[in-house]
Design a protein around this motif. Structure first.
Motif, short mmCIF file in Angstrom:
data_model
loop_
_atom_site.label_atom_id
_atom_site.label_comp_id
_atom_site.label_asym_id
_atom_site.label_seq_id
_atom_site.Cartn_x
_atom_site.Cartn_y
_atom_site.Cartn_z
N SER A 48 0.81 -1.22 0.00
CA SER A 48 0.00 0.00 0.00
C SER A 48 0.85 1.27 0.00
CB SER A 48 -0.95 0.00 1.20
OG SER A 48 -0.21 -0.06 2.39
N TYR A 50 3.50 1.48 -1.83
CA TYR A 50 4.16 1.36 -3.13
C TYR A 50 5.63 0.95 -3.02
CZ TYR A 50 -0.19 3.13 -4.67
OH TYR A 50 -1.53 3.26 -4.88
N ASN A 99 8.21 5.74 -8.00
CA ASN A 99 6.99 5.62 -7.19
C ASN A 99 5.72 5.88 -7.98
OD1 ASN A 99 8.52 4.95 -4.99
ND2 ASN A 99 8.44 6.97 -4.05
N GLU A 103 2.86 3.17 -8.81
CA GLU A 103 1.47 3.38 -8.43
C GLU A 103 0.53 3.16 -9.62
OE1 GLU A 103 -1.29 6.76 -6.22
OE2 GLU A 103 0.83 7.17 -6.57
N ASN A 106 0.54 -0.56 -10.58
CA ASN A 106 -0.27 -1.29 -9.61
C ASN A 106 -1.76 -1.14 -9.91
OD1 ASN A 106 -0.76 -2.75 -7.12
ND2 ASN A 106 -1.32 -0.81 -6.22
N SER A 121 -7.47 8.77 -8.61
CA SER A 121 -6.49 8.46 -7.56
C SER A 121 -5.25 9.33 -7.66
CB SER A 121 -6.06 7.00 -7.65
OG SER A 121 -7.13 6.15 -7.45
N ILE A 122 -4.87 9.66 -8.87
CA ILE A 122 -3.64 10.42 -9.12
C ILE A 122 -4.02 11.72 -9.81
CG2 ILE A 122 -1.39 10.38 -10.28
CD1 ILE A 122 -1.58 7.33 -10.17
#
Length: 153
Positions: A48, A50, A99, A103, A106, A121-122
């Motif tokens: 979680s 990353y 990272n 992310e 993932n 989310s991003i």
């Protein structure tokens, strides 16, 4: 700002994303197959926060896994040593991503989220998300030596 830089757009444009995605999906199908063979096996995970985690990591010094054919590997994967080498190689490949790439990778391949869900989310736009996804996919497959068939013609 992005810590480790994404691949340059000139490099990204050399690759066909559909071919990249299909290769990565094959790798994940192989991991699913191994999970069916042995439900207790540990596979490389993205935590979680990353980070890449793999409990049974062994150093990969040979190129035995680099030039594999999936059909042959499906037969060989029943051997513990082959499985460990493959998963160690996947772990090393995931660690090549920064990272942000990790992310997006993932969310795309482990969690099967759509671009719209990833954008929620991003906080980047659709084009930047696509660039990050392509950069991550290319780095992942290059580290696995599986990028050869993914060039644009």
């Amino acid at each position: 700002m992005i810590k480790n830089k994404l691949l340059k757009k000139k490099i990204i444009k050399l690759y066909d994303y559909t071919k990249l995605r299909n290769k990565i999906l094959e790798v994940f199908q192989l991991m699913d197959y191994v999970k069916l063979l042995n439900n207790n096996i540990s596979i490389p995970k993205i935590t979680s926060d990353y980070r890449v985690r793999y409990n049974q990591f062994i150093p990969v010094k040979t190129s035995a896994v680099e030039n594999f054919v999936f059909n042959k590997l499906m037969l060989d994967i029943r051997e513990e040593n082959v499985r460990r080498k493959l998963f160690s190689k996947i772990t090393i490949s995931l660690r090549k991503l920064n990272n942000l790439e990790l992310e997006v990778f993932n969310l795309t391949y482990y969690k099967h989220k759509s671009e719209d869900e990833i954008m929620e989310s991003i906080s980047y736009g659709r084009e930047k998300i696509r660039e990050i996804k392509k950069s991550a996919s290319i780095k992942f497959l290059i580290a696995l030596s599986l990028d050869k068939d993914c060039y644009k013609l």
